[in-house]
Design a protein around this motif. Structure first.
Motif, PDB file in Angstrom:
ATOM      1  N   ASP A 122       0.831  -1.207   0.000  1.00 59.20           N
ATOM      2  CA  ASP A 122       0.000   0.000   0.000  1.00 59.20           C
ATOM      3  C   ASP A 122       0.869   1.262   0.000  1.00 59.20           C
ATOM      4  OD1 ASP A 122      -1.842   2.007   0.425  1.00 59.20           O
ATOM      5  OD2 ASP A 122      -2.799   1.056   2.153  1.00 59.20           O
ATOM      6  N   PRO A 123       1.027   1.906  -1.167  1.00 60.61           N
ATOM      7  CA  PRO A 123       1.855   3.122  -1.231  1.00 60.61           C
ATOM      8  C   PRO A 123       1.333   4.244  -0.325  1.00 60.61           C
ATOM      9  CG  PRO A 123       1.340   2.326  -3.446  1.00 60.61           C
ATOM     10  CD  PRO A 123       0.530   1.510  -2.487  1.00 60.61           C
ATOM     11  N   ALA A 124       0.002   4.382  -0.207  1.00 61.48           N
ATOM     12  CA  ALA A 124      -0.559   5.433   0.650  1.00 61.48           C
ATOM     13  C   ALA A 124      -0.189   5.189   2.115  1.00 61.48           C
ATOM     14  CB  ALA A 124      -2.077   5.494   0.490  1.00 61.48           C
ATOM     15  N   LEU A 125      -0.203   3.928   2.536  1.00 59.55           N
ATOM     16  CA  LEU A 125       0.187   3.595   3.912  1.00 59.55           C
ATOM     17  C   LEU A 125       1.658   3.931   4.139  1.00 59.55           C
ATOM     18  CD1 LEU A 125      -0.367   2.306   6.685  1.00 59.55           C
ATOM     19  CD2 LEU A 125       0.188   0.089   5.649  1.00 59.55           C
ATOM     20  N   ARG A 126       2.507   3.620   3.154  1.00 64.09           N
ATOM     21  CA  ARG A 126       3.933   3.943   3.284  1.00 64.09           C
ATOM     22  C   ARG A 126       4.142   5.448   3.429  1.00 64.09           C
ATOM     23  NH1 ARG A 126       4.436   0.082  -0.795  1.00 64.09           N
ATOM     24  NH2 ARG A 126       4.955   1.646  -2.361  1.00 64.09           N
ATOM     25  N   ILE A 127       3.380   6.234   2.665  1.00 66.55           N
ATOM     26  CA  ILE A 127       3.498   7.691   2.754  1.00 66.55           C
ATOM     27  C   ILE A 127       3.089   8.162   4.149  1.00 66.55           C
ATOM     28  CG2 ILE A 127       2.466   9.848   1.922  1.00 66.55           C
ATOM     29  CD1 ILE A 127       2.404   8.496  -0.888  1.00 66.55           C
ATOM     30  N   ARG A 128       1.965   7.620   4.687  1.00 67.82           N
ATOM     31  CA  ARG A 128       1.508   8.013   6.029  1.00 67.82           C
ATOM     32  C   ARG A 128       2.509   7.627   7.102  1.00 67.82           C
ATOM     33  NH1 ARG A 128      -3.349   5.767   4.443  1.00 67.82           N
ATOM     34  NH2 ARG A 128      -3.224   4.161   6.021  1.00 67.82           N
ATOM     35  N   VAL A 129       3.051   6.410   6.999  1.00 60.13           N
ATOM     36  CA  VAL A 129       4.031   5.937   7.992  1.00 60.13           C
ATOM     37  C   VAL A 129       5.292   6.791   7.930  1.00 60.13           C
ATOM     38  CG1 VAL A 129       5.564   4.018   8.600  1.00 60.13           C
ATOM     39  CG2 VAL A 129       3.148   3.586   8.136  1.00 60.13           C
ATOM     40  N   THR A 130       5.756   7.088   6.735  1.00 59.72           N
ATOM     41  CA  THR A 130       6.954   7.925   6.582  1.00 59.72           C
ATOM     42  C   THR A 130       6.716   9.314   7.144  1.00 59.72           C
ATOM     43  OG1 THR A 130       7.623   6.684   4.623  1.00 59.72           O
ATOM     44  CG2 THR A 130       8.595   8.860   4.914  1.00 59.72           C
ATOM     45  N   ALA A 131       5.551   9.891   6.863  1.00 57.08           N
ATOM     46  CA  ALA A 131       5.244  11.234   7.367  1.00 57.08           C
ATOM     47  C   ALA A 131       5.202  11.232   8.889  1.00 57.08           C
ATOM     48  CB  ALA A 131       3.915  11.714   6.799  1.00 57.08           C
ATOM     49  N   ALA A 132       4.559  10.219   9.471  1.00 58.29           N
ATOM     50  CA  ALA A 132       4.480  10.145  10.937  1.00 58.29           C
ATOM     51  C   ALA A 132       5.863   9.940  11.542  1.00 58.29           C
ATOM     52  CB  ALA A 132       3.545   9.015  11.356  1.00 58.29           C
ATOM     53  N   THR A 133       6.663   9.097  10.918  1.00 56.50           N
ATOM     54  CA  THR A 133       8.021   8.851  11.416  1.00 56.50           C
ATOM     55  C   THR A 133       8.851  10.130  11.343  1.00 56.50           C
ATOM     56  OG1 THR A 133       7.893   6.567  10.675  1.00 56.50           O
ATOM     57  CG2 THR A 133      10.084   7.425  11.116  1.00 56.50           C
ATOM     58  N   ASN A 134       8.722  10.855  10.238  1.00 59.61           N
ATOM     59  CA  ASN A 134       9.468  12.107  10.098  1.00 59.61           C
ATOM     60  C   ASN A 134       9.051  13.126  11.155  1.00 59.61           C
ATOM     61  OD1 ASN A 134      10.922  11.107   7.965  1.00 59.61           O
ATOM     62  ND2 ASN A 134       9.647  12.057   6.406  1.00 59.61           N
ATOM     63  N   LYS A 135       7.746  13.191  11.475  1.00 60.85           N
ATOM     64  CA  LYS A 135       7.286  14.116  12.507  1.00 60.85           C
ATOM     65  C   LYS A 135       7.882  13.756  13.861  1.00 60.85           C
ATOM     66  CE  LYS A 135       2.956  15.397  10.345  1.00 60.85           C
ATOM     67  NZ  LYS A 135       1.514  15.241  10.334  1.00 60.85           N
ATOM     68  N   VAL A 136       7.871  12.483  14.179  1.00 64.18           N
ATOM     69  CA  VAL A 136       8.422  12.042  15.469  1.00 64.18           C
ATOM     70  C   VAL A 136       9.918  12.325  15.529  1.00 64.18           C
ATOM     71  CG1 VAL A 136       8.903  10.004  16.886  1.00 64.18           C
ATOM     72  CG2 VAL A 136       6.644  10.307  15.890  1.00 64.18           C
ATOM     73  N   GLU A 137      10.629  12.025  14.451  1.00 66.49           N
ATOM     74  CA  GLU A 137      12.064  12.276  14.421  1.00 66.49           C
ATOM     75  C   GLU A 137      12.370  13.769  14.503  1.00 66.49           C
ATOM     76  OE1 GLU A 137      14.563  10.148  14.747  1.00 66.49           O
ATOM     77  OE2 GLU A 137      13.035   8.605  14.967  1.00 66.49           O
ATOM     78  N   SER A 138      11.539  14.585  13.840  1.00 64.77           N
ATOM     79  CA  SER A 138      11.726  16.039  13.913  1.00 64.77           C
ATOM     80  C   SER A 138      11.552  16.523  15.349  1.00 64.77           C
ATOM     81  CB  SER A 138      10.724  16.764  13.006  1.00 64.77           C
ATOM     82  OG  SER A 138      11.001  16.481  11.668  1.00 64.77           O
TER      83      SER A 138
END
Length: 195
Positions: free
Chosen positions: A70-86
């Motif tokens: 699921d490409p949309a799920l990958r985008i959501r997971v990446t965005a959430a991970t980036n927010k947490v890392e930020s």
């Protein structure tokens, strides 16, 4: 069966045990901490431990397959991970004393330092959000159109305006700030961003 294969028969045989544990936790008769202690004791021979490991592996496998498909799920997971890392990077930057090393071995002191750093980070994020809202309101007053997508691209983890080792003005302490209005009525949030 090998270590990388899921033993479905073992899970089926002990399904009742799994459900009993789940019900005990949900009804508050067994804490998750007590369960972890029980599972850790002689865990290699503990049948419930083995079943939980097998179920965990199957859940991880399904989650991984969904992620890959699921490409949309990958985008959501990446965005959430980036927010947490930020956020983590921002909080670490704010906790500059001793390079972020918790030098005290006392768990209570360590917890206090972590909570204080989190409080500081949240306060600066809140202040940044107020400043961003003021700027957005100013842009709207000048005639600019601000969309939810524009706001979504902003980050409250701004640092350039923070002087950690500089001079701090205390003459502004007597200035009463304007009342905070949390609603950005100037932005239409009803717009469908998925389109």
């Amino acid at each position: 069966m090998g270590g990388n294969t899921i033993d479905w028969r073992l899970i089926e045989r002990h399904w009742r045990d799994l459900m009993q544990v789940a019900l005990s936790i949900s009804q508050g008769r067994l804490s998750s901490a007590a369960l972890m202690r029980r599972l850790r004791s002689n865990s290699r021979k503990n049948r419930v431990y083995k079943v939980f490991r097998k179920v965990g592996r199957s859940v991880r496998t399904v989650a991984l397959l969904r992620y890959l498909a699921d490409p949309a799920l990958r985008i959501r997971v990446t965005a959430a991970t980036n927010k947490v890392e930020s956020y983590n990077g921002f909080a670490q930057w704010l906790g500059f004393g001793n390079n972020g090393v918790l030098a005290d071995n006392d768990p209570a002191e360590q917890e206090k330092l972590i909570k204080l750093n989190t409080l500081l980070a949240n306060l600066v994020v809140f202040h940044n959000a107020l400043d961003i809202a003021d700027v957005v309101r100013g842009l709207v007053a000048e005639g600019w159109t601000i969309t939810p997508a524009d706001l979504g691209a902003l980050s409250p983890y701004l640092r350039a305006h923070i002087t950690r080792f500089g001079a701090y003005a205390t003459d502004e302490l007597a200035v009463t700030p304007e009342a905070f209005n949390p609603v950005l009525a100037e932005v239409d949030f009803d717009v469908d961003l998925a389109a």
